[in-house]
Design an enzyme around this catalytic site. Structure first.
Site, mmCIF file in Angstrom:
data_model
loop_
_atom_site.group_PDB
_atom_site.id
_atom_site.type_symbol
_atom_site.label_atom_id
_atom_site.label_comp_id
_atom_site.label_asym_id
_atom_site.label_seq_id
_atom_site.Cartn_x
_atom_site.Cartn_y
_atom_site.Cartn_z
ATOM 1 N N ASN A 32 0.828 -1.218 0.000
ATOM 2 C CA ASN A 32 0.000 0.000 0.000
ATOM 3 C C ASN A 32 0.860 1.264 0.000
ATOM 4 O O ASN A 32 0.339 2.378 0.018
ATOM 5 C CB ASN A 32 -0.988 0.007 1.183
ATOM 6 N N THR A 35 4.903 2.803 3.749
ATOM 7 C CA THR A 35 6.338 2.940 4.065
ATOM 8 C C THR A 35 7.211 2.388 2.926
ATOM 9 O O THR A 35 8.386 2.688 2.862
ATOM 10 C CB THR A 35 6.716 2.226 5.392
ATOM 11 N N VAL A 57 -3.187 -4.945 2.122
ATOM 12 C CA VAL A 57 -3.548 -6.356 2.359
ATOM 13 C C VAL A 57 -4.336 -6.546 3.653
ATOM 14 O O VAL A 57 -4.767 -7.668 3.958
ATOM 15 C CB VAL A 57 -2.324 -7.308 2.294
ATOM 16 N N LEU A 61 -8.410 -10.009 0.429
ATOM 17 C CA LEU A 61 -7.350 -10.313 -0.529
ATOM 18 C C LEU A 61 -7.813 -11.380 -1.520
ATOM 19 O O LEU A 61 -8.172 -12.483 -1.112
ATOM 20 C CB LEU A 61 -6.155 -10.844 0.284
ATOM 21 N N SER A 75 4.480 -4.660 6.496
ATOM 22 C CA SER A 75 4.361 -4.024 7.819
ATOM 23 C C SER A 75 5.355 -2.870 7.905
ATOM 24 O O SER A 75 6.484 -2.996 7.420
ATOM 25 C CB SER A 75 4.700 -4.995 8.961
ATOM 26 N N TYR A 145 3.663 -3.101 17.339
ATOM 27 C CA TYR A 145 4.459 -3.946 16.432
ATOM 28 C C TYR A 145 4.724 -5.310 17.059
ATOM 29 O O TYR A 145 4.436 -6.352 16.462
ATOM 30 C CB TYR A 145 5.771 -3.229 16.115
#
Ligand code: UDP
Length: 316
Positions: A32, A35, A57, A61, A75, A145
């Site tokens: 996407n 980052t 995602v 999907l 991520s 995270y």
């Protein structure tokens, strides 16, 4: 073999795409771009075996056609990035991991999760081996995270044990190399950007916390071998050469003729005090060990960052 690589325009994801293409695979990369960057995959534009889809995602999907392998690499991974995108980080570790596993299940594909040494939190043992359960603050700023990745590991094992998906989990330790974002806020890009722009290097705390830095080609090599193995339990991949962050800053500073000074800033909350992978499992299982030392790795990385920095100056 056709692979889906989520996070395929990211630092590690894009290097993995290169590696799979070099093995003759077809690759569908999804990202996407919050980052990641299309610049990381621009060189693959003319390759008929490569396709990129801009896609979050964490949304449902669907992929047409056969898929033989799903690599879930999407991520944010730099602490400042996941603090900036906490909800997205939680979603991509949880919901998106389920989507990627559902895709693997539907297509009868193999699956590999990019997990992390952050699963060990601020460890009270060193080096960290896979049998260590970790010391994670479940509600601290880094938890978005750490806990998302721990959830991702639990989910991956459940799909393996309950649904029989052929899964693999790599615990990735600090990695560096070309295609890291100059402004991603991690120690290496920060120090290099600061040195290039004539600013002091910001060491957080007293700089006596340790990390062990692995060059990206070594990491991708280890991951590729793991993906071809029969191992389902988490496996550490990283470089065990440990140094303090102050030593690391000094090391980078020494690469610049007008050696910038070092200043000390507050240590972020829950910043792990030590991190060093025990890679004996990867050694025995995969016959893998890192080959690129810090000197060569830094030379290659600095060359890349210097080019990137020159481009940002040109654009101004
Ligand atoms: N760090 C630092 N100065 C910076 C950026 C990071 O001293 O400008 C420290 C950070 O506090 C941590 C270590 O360097 O102890 C590695 O940080 P990084 O963000 O690269 O990754 P982490 O290993 O914490 O995920």
């Amino acid at each position: 073999m056709r692979a889906v690589v989520t996070g395929g325009a990211g630092f590690l994801g894009s290097h993995l795409c290169d590696r799979l293409l070099a093995e003759g695979w077809e690759v569908l990369a999804m990202d996407n771009l919050i980052t990641g960057s299309e610049a990381n995959i621009a060189h693959l534009g003319g390759n008929p075996k490569f396709r990129f889809e801009k896609k979050d995602v964490s949304e449902p999907l669907r992929v047409a056609g056969e898929v033989g392998y799903v690599f879930h690499f999407a991520s944010p991974a730099s602490p400042p990035d996941y603090l900036k995108f906490p909800i997205e980080t939680l979603k991509v570790g949880s919901i998106a991991t389920m989507h990627a596993l559902d895709l693997a299940h539907e297509k009868k594909a193999k699956f590999l999760l990019a997990s992390t040494s952050e699963c060990y939190g601020d460890p009270d043992i060193s080096p960290q081996s896979e049998s260590y359960w970790g010391r994670v603050n479940p509600i601290g700023p880094r938890s978005v995270y750490d806990e998302a990745k721990r959830f991702a590991e639990a989910t991956t094992m459940a799909y393996h044990r309950h649904l029989g998906v052929d899964t693999h989990i790599v615990r990735i330790f600090n990695t560096y190399g070309p295609r890291m974002r100059l402004n991603d806020g991690r120690a290496l890009p920060n120090f290099v950007y600061q040195a290039l722009s004539g600013q002091p290097l910001t060491v957080y705390g007293a700089g006596n916390q340790t990390r062990s830095f692995c060059y990206v080609s070594d990491l991708v090599e280890g991951i590729y071998h793991l993906s071809q193995s029969n191992e389902h339990l988490p496996t550490n991949i990283g470089n065990p050469t440990e140094l303090t962050i102050l030593e690391f800053a000094e090391r980078i500073r020494a690469e610049f003729p007008n050696a910038p000074k070092i200043i000390f800033e507050p240590l972020p909350e829950d910043d792990p005090k030590q991190r060093r992978p025990d890679i004996s499992k990867a050694g025995k299982l995969l016959g893998w060990e890192p080959k690129v030392g810090l000197e060569e790795g830094l030379r290659l990385t600095l060359q890349y960052f210097k080019e990137q920095y020159a481009k940002t100056i040109e654009r101004r």
